[in-house]
Design an enzyme around this catalytic site. Sequence first.
Site, short mmCIF file in Angstrom:
data_model
loop_
_atom_site.label_atom_id
_atom_site.label_comp_id
_atom_site.label_asym_id
_atom_site.label_seq_id
_atom_site.Cartn_x
_atom_site.Cartn_y
_atom_site.Cartn_z
N VAL A 24 -17.31 30.80 7.21
CA VAL A 24 -17.03 30.47 8.62
C VAL A 24 -18.28 30.04 9.38
CG1 VAL A 24 -14.98 31.94 8.77
CG2 VAL A 24 -17.22 32.87 9.43
N ASN A 36 -11.49 36.95 12.00
CA ASN A 36 -11.76 38.31 11.54
C ASN A 36 -13.06 38.43 10.73
OD1 ASN A 36 -10.92 41.15 10.41
ND2 ASN A 36 -11.22 39.84 8.61
N TYR A 73 -25.60 43.55 15.40
CA TYR A 73 -24.13 43.57 15.29
C TYR A 73 -23.50 43.76 16.68
CZ TYR A 73 -19.44 45.15 14.01
OH TYR A 73 -18.07 45.28 13.90
N LYS A 108 -20.99 41.24 18.77
CA LYS A 108 -19.62 41.59 19.16
C LYS A 108 -19.46 41.55 20.68
CE LYS A 108 -17.89 42.00 15.06
NZ LYS A 108 -16.84 41.09 14.59
N THR A 120 -12.61 50.47 5.32
CA THR A 120 -12.42 49.20 4.59
C THR A 120 -13.43 49.17 3.44
OG1 THR A 120 -14.09 48.00 5.86
CG2 THR A 120 -11.84 48.00 6.75
N1 LIG Z 1 -14.42 48.30 9.57
C1 LIG Z 1 -14.74 48.68 10.82
O1 LIG Z 1 -15.02 49.87 11.08
C2 LIG Z 1 -14.74 47.67 11.93
C3 LIG Z 1 -14.78 48.13 13.25
C4 LIG Z 1 -14.78 47.21 14.30
C5 LIG Z 1 -14.75 45.86 14.02
N2 LIG Z 1 -14.72 45.42 12.73
C6 LIG Z 1 -14.69 43.99 12.50
O2 LIG Z 1 -13.53 43.65 11.76
C7 LIG Z 1 -13.82 42.57 10.89
C8 LIG Z 1 -13.48 42.93 9.45
O3 LIG Z 1 -14.21 44.08 9.08
P1 LIG Z 1 -13.97 44.80 7.66
O4 LIG Z 1 -14.50 46.18 7.79
O5 LIG Z 1 -12.57 44.58 7.24
O6 LIG Z 1 -14.96 43.98 6.73
P2 LIG Z 1 -15.05 43.92 5.11
O7 LIG Z 1 -16.50 43.79 4.80
O8 LIG Z 1 -14.29 45.04 4.49
O9 LIG Z 1 -14.30 42.55 4.79
C9 LIG Z 1 -14.76 41.35 5.38
C10 LIG Z 1 -14.25 40.16 4.63
O10 LIG Z 1 -14.85 39.01 5.28
C11 LIG Z 1 -15.38 38.14 4.27
N3 LIG Z 1 -16.52 37.40 4.83
C12 LIG Z 1 -17.76 37.86 5.10
N4 LIG Z 1 -18.54 36.86 5.55
C13 LIG Z 1 -17.76 35.74 5.56
C14 LIG Z 1 -18.00 34.41 5.91
N5 LIG Z 1 -19.21 33.99 6.31
N6 LIG Z 1 -16.98 33.52 5.81
C15 LIG Z 1 -15.76 33.92 5.36
N7 LIG Z 1 -15.48 35.17 5.00
C16 LIG Z 1 -16.48 36.08 5.10
C17 LIG Z 1 -15.80 39.08 3.14
O11 LIG Z 1 -15.87 38.37 1.91
C18 LIG Z 1 -14.68 40.11 3.16
O12 LIG Z 1 -13.59 39.73 2.35
C19 LIG Z 1 -15.30 42.22 11.12
O13 LIG Z 1 -15.41 41.19 12.07
C20 LIG Z 1 -15.85 43.51 11.67
O14 LIG Z 1 -17.01 43.31 12.44
C21 LIG Z 1 -14.72 46.30 11.68
#
Ligand SMILES: NC(=O)c1ccc[n+]([C@@H]2O[C@H](COP(=O)([O-])OP(=O)(O)OC[C@H]3O[C@@H](n4cnc5c(N)ncnc54)[C@H](O)[C@@H]3O)[C@@H](O)[C@H]2O)c1
Length: 253
Positions: free
Chosen positions: A66, A92, A159, A163, A194
């Site tokens: 992305v 996402n 980070y 956000k 996750t």
């Molecule tokens: N897990 C949490 O506690 C949490 C809390 C708040 C917000 N978030 C946000 O939710 C989203 C997902 O988090 P998660 O924990 O599921 O992450 P994760 O690391 O488990 O999964 C993220 C996915 O995004 C893909 N990815 C990473 N960089 C990419 C790129 N440049 N282009 C395309 N795909 C890419 C990875 O390959 C992976 O499949 C993120 O934006 C994260 O900041 C997560």
Amino acid sequence: MGLDELFGLGGKVALVTGGAAGIGRGIARALAAAGATVAVADLDQRGAEDVARTLGGRAIGLRADVSDEGAVQGLVDAVCDRLGALDVLVNNAGIYPSSPIAETTVAEWDRVMAVNLRGPMLCTREAARVMRARGGGGAIVNLSSMAGFHPCFPGMAQYCASKGGLVMLTRSAALELAPEGIRVNAVCPGGVETEGTRENLESGLRDVLTPRIPLGRVAVPEDIAGAVVFLAGPAARYVTGTTLVVDGGYLIS
Ligand SMILES: NC(=O)c1ccc[n+]([C@@H]2O[C@H](COP(=O)([O-])OP(=O)(O)OC[C@H]3O[C@@H](n4cnc5c(N)ncnc54)[C@H](O)[C@@H]3O)[C@@H](O)[C@H]2O)c1
């Protein structure tokens, strides 16, 4: 209005970035369950294709970074070519490396901003281009974080800044795209178990977080997906520029 009219996404095409794992995979499943045809995009092509296969229907998996302008243009065009439209975009994909400010390199900072902030901007720009070309209308949901409002931990400044920026990108894009019927909203999760967080949760983070969460537990991706389905669908047709915090009450504790 019946439940289907409020929350159904039948006939809609949705694109979920970072959909091969974690929250993105949960969102892809929930959108498909609501009736949408889903395109799953990820750096991990095989993972994206595997998730798409589990969704059934005409779901597809695609590789895209992305943060890469050309890749995002190609991604949005491929979704329209193969699925005929793009009605819902879920930004996402995100990364959350830890690094104390005093030691953060420009390369580390730039990578976080490129994925977490430039990525959603590029995807929004390209999605708006095709939504506009089809006469307007559409929904964009950005995965920000409670870290967009409240610093989570030392070492997470880059980070949290990304956000916080995504919250303001959401509101600015919502203002700009409203005349074309494109709604833009953000979901702000608290801690979610996750692939990306599991190791830290299991090595002590869960014990630090849980007592501060009024609902008493760290989230799973399914806890977040419902908020995305709501914001993507007709029940939220008059909602734009908002941020929906889904954190088990963490921010009020
Ligand atoms: N897990 C949490 O506690 C949490 C809390 C708040 C917000 N978030 C946000 O939710 C989203 C997902 O988090 P998660 O924990 O599921 O992450 P994760 O690391 O488990 O999964 C993220 C996915 O995004 C893909 N990815 C990473 N960089 C990419 C790129 N440049 N282009 C395309 N795909 C890419 C990875 O390959 C992976 O499949 C993120 O934006 C994260 O900041 C997560």
